[in-house]
Design a protein around this motif. Structure first.
Motif, PDB file in Angstrom:
ATOM      1  N   ASN A  17      18.070 149.153 112.280  1.00 29.66           N
ATOM      2  CA  ASN A  17      18.241 147.680 112.536  1.00 29.66           C
ATOM      3  C   ASN A  17      19.533 147.078 111.427  1.00 29.66           C
ATOM      4  O   ASN A  17      19.436 146.358 111.127  1.00 29.66           O
ATOM      5  N   THR A  18      20.704 148.159 111.479  1.00 33.25           N
ATOM      6  CA  THR A  18      21.687 147.550 110.962  1.00 33.25           C
ATOM      7  C   THR A  18      23.013 147.800 111.585  1.00 33.25           C
ATOM      8  O   THR A  18      22.962 148.777 112.616  1.00 33.25           O
ATOM      9  N   ILE A  19      24.064 147.160 111.169  1.00 31.91           N
ATOM     10  CA  ILE A  19      25.306 147.200 112.187  1.00 31.91           C
ATOM     11  C   ILE A  19      26.396 147.570 111.283  1.00 31.91           C
ATOM     12  O   ILE A  19      26.210 146.982 110.055  1.00 31.91           O
ATOM     13  N   CYS A  20      27.253 148.596 111.363  1.00 27.32           N
ATOM     14  CA  CYS A  20      28.381 149.050 110.406  1.00 27.32           C
ATOM     15  C   CYS A  20      29.798 148.713 111.044  1.00 27.32           C
ATOM     16  O   CYS A  20      30.162 148.425 111.998  1.00 27.32           O
ATOM     17  N   ALA A  21      30.540 148.706 109.720  1.00 30.32           N
ATOM     18  CA  ALA A  21      32.109 148.606 110.080  1.00 30.32           C
ATOM     19  C   ALA A  21      32.489 149.747 111.215  1.00 30.32           C
ATOM     20  O   ALA A  21      32.191 150.738 110.648  1.00 30.32           O
ATOM     21  N   MET A  22      33.507 149.447 111.879  1.00 34.78           N
ATOM     22  CA  MET A  22      33.974 150.184 112.874  1.00 34.78           C
ATOM     23  C   MET A  22      35.091 150.988 112.209  1.00 34.78           C
ATOM     24  O   MET A  22      35.766 152.120 112.838  1.00 34.78           O
ATOM     25  N   ALA A  23      35.544 150.602 111.560  1.00 38.18           N
ATOM     26  CA  ALA A  23      36.952 151.101 110.763  1.00 38.18           C
ATOM     27  C   ALA A  23      37.113 150.399 109.351  1.00 38.18           C
ATOM     28  O   ALA A  23      36.415 149.533 109.131  1.00 38.18           O
ATOM     29  N   ASP A  24      38.129 150.971 108.691  1.00 34.15           N
ATOM     30  CA  ASP A  24      38.421 150.513 107.374  1.00 34.15           C
ATOM     31  C   ASP A  24      39.210 149.111 107.630  1.00 34.15           C
ATOM     32  O   ASP A  24      40.139 149.105 108.470  1.00 34.15           O
ATOM     33  N   GLY A  25      38.700 147.987 106.845  1.00 33.79           N
ATOM     34  CA  GLY A  25      39.307 146.893 107.176  1.00 33.79           C
ATOM     35  C   GLY A  25      38.746 145.523 106.343  1.00 33.79           C
ATOM     36  O   GLY A  25      38.132 145.844 105.208  1.00 33.79           O
ATOM     37  N   GLU A  26      38.921 144.518 106.915  1.00 32.37           N
ATOM     38  CA  GLU A  26      38.591 143.288 106.166  1.00 32.37           C
ATOM     39  C   GLU A  26      37.844 142.431 107.171  1.00 32.37           C
ATOM     40  O   GLU A  26      38.040 142.087 108.396  1.00 32.37           O
ATOM     41  N   MET A  27      36.615 142.105 106.858  1.00 29.87           N
ATOM     42  CA  MET A  27      35.752 141.083 107.539  1.00 29.87           C
ATOM     43  C   MET A  27      36.320 139.776 107.337  1.00 29.87           C
ATOM     44  O   MET A  27      36.607 139.377 106.392  1.00 29.87           O
ATOM     45  N   ILE A  28      36.605 139.028 108.761  1.00 32.30           N
ATOM     46  CA  ILE A  28      36.890 137.757 108.457  1.00 32.30           C
ATOM     47  C   ILE A  28      36.048 136.900 109.141  1.00 32.30           C
ATOM     48  O   ILE A  28      35.261 136.968 110.101  1.00 32.30           O
ATOM     49  N   ASP A  29      36.128 135.653 108.835  1.00 27.05           N
ATOM     50  CA  ASP A  29      35.249 134.459 109.567  1.00 27.05           C
ATOM     51  C   ASP A  29      35.645 134.333 111.114  1.00 27.05           C
ATOM     52  O   ASP A  29      36.954 134.175 111.350  1.00 27.05           O
ATOM     53  N   ILE A  30      34.559 134.445 111.956  1.00 24.93           N
ATOM     54  CA  ILE A  30      35.107 134.310 113.267  1.00 24.93           C
ATOM     55  C   ILE A  30      35.840 133.034 113.430  1.00 24.93           C
ATOM     56  O   ILE A  30      36.494 132.943 114.768  1.00 24.93           O
ATOM     57  N   THR A  31      35.527 131.999 113.015  1.00 27.33           N
ATOM     58  CA  THR A  31      35.957 130.740 113.360  1.00 27.33           C
ATOM     59  C   THR A  31      37.465 130.705 113.147  1.00 27.33           C
ATOM     60  O   THR A  31      38.040 129.809 113.699  1.00 27.33           O
ATOM     61  N   THR A  32      38.207 131.576 112.702  1.00 25.95           N
ATOM     62  CA  THR A  32      39.460 131.490 112.230  1.00 25.95           C
ATOM     63  C   THR A  32      40.408 132.369 113.374  1.00 25.95           C
ATOM     64  O   THR A  32      41.674 132.242 113.350  1.00 25.95           O
ATOM     65  N   VAL A  33      39.721 132.930 114.302  1.00 26.48           N
ATOM     66  CA  VAL A  33      40.643 133.749 115.272  1.00 26.48           C
ATOM     67  C   VAL A  33      41.078 132.764 116.218  1.00 26.48           C
ATOM     68  O   VAL A  33      40.464 131.601 116.356  1.00 26.48           O
ATOM     69  N   SER A  34      42.258 133.391 116.969  1.00 25.02           N
ATOM     70  CA  SER A  34      43.039 132.454 117.872  1.00 25.02           C
ATOM     71  C   SER A  34      42.341 132.085 119.300  1.00 25.02           C
ATOM     72  O   SER A  34      42.810 131.290 119.934  1.00 25.02           O
ATOM     73  N   ASP A  35      41.497 132.780 119.562  1.00 26.23           N
ATOM     74  CA  ASP A  35      40.703 132.766 120.999  1.00 26.23           C
ATOM     75  C   ASP A  35      39.205 131.699 120.736  1.00 26.23           C
ATOM     76  O   ASP A  35      38.271 132.358 119.972  1.00 26.23           O
ATOM     77  N   GLN A  36      39.530 130.671 121.420  1.00 26.36           N
ATOM     78  CA  GLN A  36      38.285 129.658 121.093  1.00 26.36           C
ATOM     79  C   GLN A  36      36.850 130.262 121.775  1.00 26.36           C
ATOM     80  O   GLN A  36      35.984 129.872 121.126  1.00 26.36           O
ATOM     81  N   ILE A  37      37.146 131.000 122.637  1.00 25.83           N
ATOM     82  CA  ILE A  37      35.554 131.510 123.230  1.00 25.83           C
ATOM     83  C   ILE A  37      35.154 132.493 122.131  1.00 25.83           C
ATOM     84  O   ILE A  37      33.815 132.390 121.851  1.00 25.83           O
ATOM     85  N   PHE A  38      35.667 133.037 121.475  1.00 25.05           N
ATOM     86  CA  PHE A  38      35.006 133.829 120.240  1.00 25.05           C
ATOM     87  C   PHE A  38      35.149 133.183 119.080  1.00 25.05           C
ATOM     88  O   PHE A  38      33.942 133.301 118.662  1.00 25.05           O
ATOM     89  N   ALA A  39      35.907 132.193 118.631  1.00 20.05           N
ATOM     90  CA  ALA A  39      35.775 131.312 117.496  1.00 20.05           C
ATOM     91  C   ALA A  39      34.515 130.509 117.556  1.00 20.05           C
ATOM     92  O   ALA A  39      34.046 130.166 116.482  1.00 20.05           O
ATOM     93  N   LYS A  40      34.226 130.010 118.647  1.00 18.64           N
ATOM     94  CA  LYS A  40      32.997 128.878 118.948  1.00 18.64           C
ATOM     95  C   LYS A  40      31.783 129.954 119.013  1.00 18.64           C
ATOM     96  O   LYS A  40      30.840 129.208 119.394  1.00 18.64           O
ATOM     97  N   LYS A  41      31.928 131.197 119.066  1.00 16.02           N
ATOM     98  CA  LYS A  41      30.829 131.903 119.346  1.00 16.02           C
ATOM     99  C   LYS A  41      30.234 131.955 120.732  1.00 16.02           C
ATOM    100  O   LYS A  41      28.925 131.845 120.999  1.00 16.02           O
ATOM    101  N   ILE A  42      30.770 131.338 121.733  1.00 11.31           N
ATOM    102  CA  ILE A  42      30.417 131.237 122.995  1.00 11.31           C
ATOM    103  C   ILE A  42      29.733 132.407 123.581  1.00 11.31           C
ATOM    104  O   ILE A  42      28.546 132.298 124.223  1.00 11.31           O
ATOM    105  N   MET A  43      30.142 133.605 123.244  1.00 10.89           N
ATOM    106  CA  MET A  43      29.574 134.869 123.905  1.00 10.89           C
ATOM    107  C   MET A  43      28.342 135.224 123.143  1.00 10.89           C
ATOM    108  O   MET A  43      27.759 135.996 123.370  1.00 10.89           O
TER     109      MET A  43
END
Length: 165
Positions: A17-43
């Motif tokens: 019951n765990t989910i892992c990083a898909m590659a090396d990088g930085e986790m960022i707040d979803i509300t900061t992405v430029s697409d509002q469908i994603f930023a507002k967690k509509i999906m």
């Protein structure tokens, strides 16, 4: 010469019951992405990642069935054995690239995949010229599980980024 003294790369792997990083990088707040469908967690409940390299293989964040694999390579979905459904969307509006910059790696819809298996190789350098390459991990169906994303941080491929309870 003395290969047994060489440090072996160890990639942590998540199970159950765990989910892992898909590659090396930085986790960022979803509300900061430029697409509002994603930023507002509509999906669904989500987290975003920024990956820095020029060419990166995006790996399965969990084990399960590859239930969705867009022919353009910009997105794929996995249904875990516990019924939780996850969608990985690589970049914003990258469907418009029509597959340019994406290479599906010996996988097809319906395949069983293990956490850490490479799914799509992405030419981030090329795609960054035109697209926001924030990569979104969306829980599209929690199947009654509570999603607990870990605090935002720098991650390595295989690091745990969420627990499902």
């Amino acid at each position: 010469m003395f290969k047994f003294f060489k440090k072996k790369e160890i990639i942590p792997i998540c199970f159950g019951n765990t989910i892992c990083a898909m590659a090396d990088g930085e986790m960022i707040d979803i509300t900061t992405v430029s697409d509002q469908i994603f930023a507002k967690k509509i999906m669904g409940d989500s987290i975003a990642f920024i990956f820095k390299g020029p060419n990166i293989s995006i790996c399965a964040p969990c084990s399960g069935k590859l239930t969705v694999l867009y022919p353009t390579g910009h997105a794929f979905g996995i249904t875990m054995n516990n019924g939780v459904e996850i969608l990985i969307h690589i970049g914003i509006d990258t469907v418009n690239a029509r597959g340019k910059g994406f290479q599906i790696l010996n996988k097809k819809q319906g395949d069983m995949v293990k956490v850490g298996e490479e799914i799509v190789k992405v030419n981030f350098e090329l795609l960054r010229q035109k697209y926001d390459m924030s990569t979104i991990l969306i829980i599209t169906n929690s199947n009654g599980k509570r999603i607990n994303f870990l605090p935002l941080s720098i991650v390595s491929k295989g690091d745990k980024v969420a627990d499902l309870t």
